[in-house]
Design a protein around this motif. Structure first.
Motif, PDB file in Angstrom:
ATOM      1  N   VAL A   1      32.020  41.968  33.203  1.00 10.71           N
ATOM      2  CA  VAL A   1      32.860  42.930  33.920  1.00 10.71           C
ATOM      3  C   VAL A   1      32.215  44.309  33.913  1.00 10.71           C
TER       4      VAL A   1
ATOM      5  N   GLU B   1      33.578  40.523  28.876  1.00  7.66           N
ATOM      6  CA  GLU B   1      33.556  41.983  28.873  1.00  7.66           C
ATOM      7  C   GLU B   1      32.211  42.503  29.375  1.00  7.66           C
TER       8      GLU B   1
ATOM      9  N   ARG C   1      35.741  40.202  42.563  1.00  6.89           N
ATOM     10  CA  ARG C   1      36.937  40.655  41.856  1.00  6.89           C
ATOM     11  C   ARG C   1      37.174  39.973  40.512  1.00  6.89           C
TER      12      ARG C   1
ATOM     13  N   LYS D   1      30.250  52.137  26.182  1.00  5.58           N
ATOM     14  CA  LYS D   1      31.405  52.519  26.991  1.00  5.58           C
ATOM     15  C   LYS D   1      31.863  53.941  26.690  1.00  5.58           C
TER      16      LYS D   1
ATOM     17  N   GLY E   1      31.034  46.225  37.321  1.00  6.59           N
ATOM     18  CA  GLY E   1      31.610  47.513  37.651  1.00  6.59           C
ATOM     19  C   GLY E   1      30.617  48.658  37.610  1.00  6.59           C
TER      20      GLY E   1
ATOM     21  N   GLN F   1      39.386  39.941  35.467  1.00  3.62           N
ATOM     22  CA  GLN F   1      39.202  40.710  36.682  1.00  3.62           C
ATOM     23  C   GLN F   1      38.150  41.795  36.461  1.00  3.62           C
ATOM     24  N   THR F   2      37.352  42.029  37.497  1.00  2.00           N
ATOM     25  CA  THR F   2      36.327  43.063  37.406  1.00  2.00           C
ATOM     26  C   THR F   2      36.914  44.423  37.761  1.00  2.00           C
ATOM     27  N   ASN F   3      36.205  45.465  37.360  1.00  2.00           N
ATOM     28  CA  ASN F   3      36.654  46.821  37.619  1.00  2.00           C
ATOM     29  C   ASN F   3      36.107  47.320  38.950  1.00  2.00           C
TER      30      ASN F   3
ATOM     31  N   LYS G   1      43.438  58.535  42.497  1.00  2.00           N
ATOM     32  CA  LYS G   1      43.421  57.114  42.846  1.00  2.00           C
ATOM     33  C   LYS G   1      43.723  56.883  44.336  1.00  2.00           C
TER      34      LYS G   1
END
Length: 254
Positions: A18, A15, A52, A111, A22, A72-74, A164
């Motif tokens: 990532v 976590e 990624r 976060k 990101g 997976q990364t953001n 998006k």
């Protein structure tokens, strides 16, 4: 103890990795931070960081594999509050052996920190672009044109991000719209600084973080990540140039 189980620590490290990726951290910082935290709990790490994905393996003091997983990364959303906050947390762990649950609580707090209000971001970015216009020789009228066009373009870019839209298309449209606004104002209000106005109005789109991280990653020996980030920055730069060129063709500025 339950909190020191490898799976708990492994998920925490993934976590953190990532979040750092990101938020705009370079590969060396991510690796150093993960290793620093793992050492605090007497575990060694083997991991692979790509653009990624992060693949992490934890080994205990005897060298036995205790945890292996990938995450997976953001998408890149620069947030240096998180980068600096995790850095401070890792050094706090070195000095004070905090339980994993406490680390999770701090990560969740980071976060949940609020972002700057949207209107404040728009104003500050537009003011920064207009300031570069002044530094490049523009007059106060030119600064006003740049302020309006960059404010409008960034607003459009934020709206497309909310929907998006493909980020490269978003950059292209933002560049085109910003140049269209600035060029349109210049068309009706004569100015001798057309080039300065057009260039400085799209400065907020420059991919500084990917390009800087690309160079630092390559210099640190992470060539693959460096090349990927460099290509990403190059594609963004091409999208900016394409949008500007299209607007220039419309107004026949060359």
């Amino acid at each position: 103890m339950l909190e020191n189980k490898p799976s708990k620590l492994g998920n925490l490290l993934l976590e953190i990795g990532v979040l750092l990726m990101g938020s705009g951290a370079n590969t060396h910082r991510i690796r150093m931070t993960i290793n620093r935290i793992a050492d605090c709990y007497n575990y060694k790490t083997d991991f692979l960081i790509t653009h990624r994905t992060i693949i992490l393996t934890l080994k205990d003091v005897e060298g036995n594999t205790a945890f292996t997983q990938l995450k997976q990364t953001n998408a890149l959303v620069p947030n240096f509050r998180i980068v600096s906050g995790i850095s401070r947390l890792s050094w706090n762990l070195v000095e004070n052996k905090l339980p994993i649950q406490s680390v999770w609580e701090e990560i969740n707090r980071l976060k949940s920190l609020p972002h700057y209000p949207r209107f404040v971001v728009l104003l500050v970015v537009a003011f920064a672009c207009s300031s570069f216009c002044r530094l490049s020789g523009g007059e106060f009228l030119d600064m006003g044109i740049v302020f309006i066009s960059s404010f409008s373009g960034l607003f459009l870019k934020q709206e497309m991000a909310k929907k998006k839209t493909n980020p490269y298309i978003g950059v292209f449209l933002a560049s085109f719209f910003t140049s269209l606004v600035s060029g349109g104002i210049v068309f009706f209000m004569s100015s001798n600084q057309q080039s300065i106005i057009l260039v400085t109005s799209i400065l907020y789109l420059i991919p500084g973080i990917p390009l800087i991280n690309s160079i630092t990653d390559i210099l640190d020996g992470y060539s693959l990540n460096g090349m990927i980030r460099g290509i990403n920055g190059t594609v963004i730069s091409f999208a900016i140039a394409a949008g500007l060129l299209l607007a220039m063709l419309i107004f026949k500025t060359f």
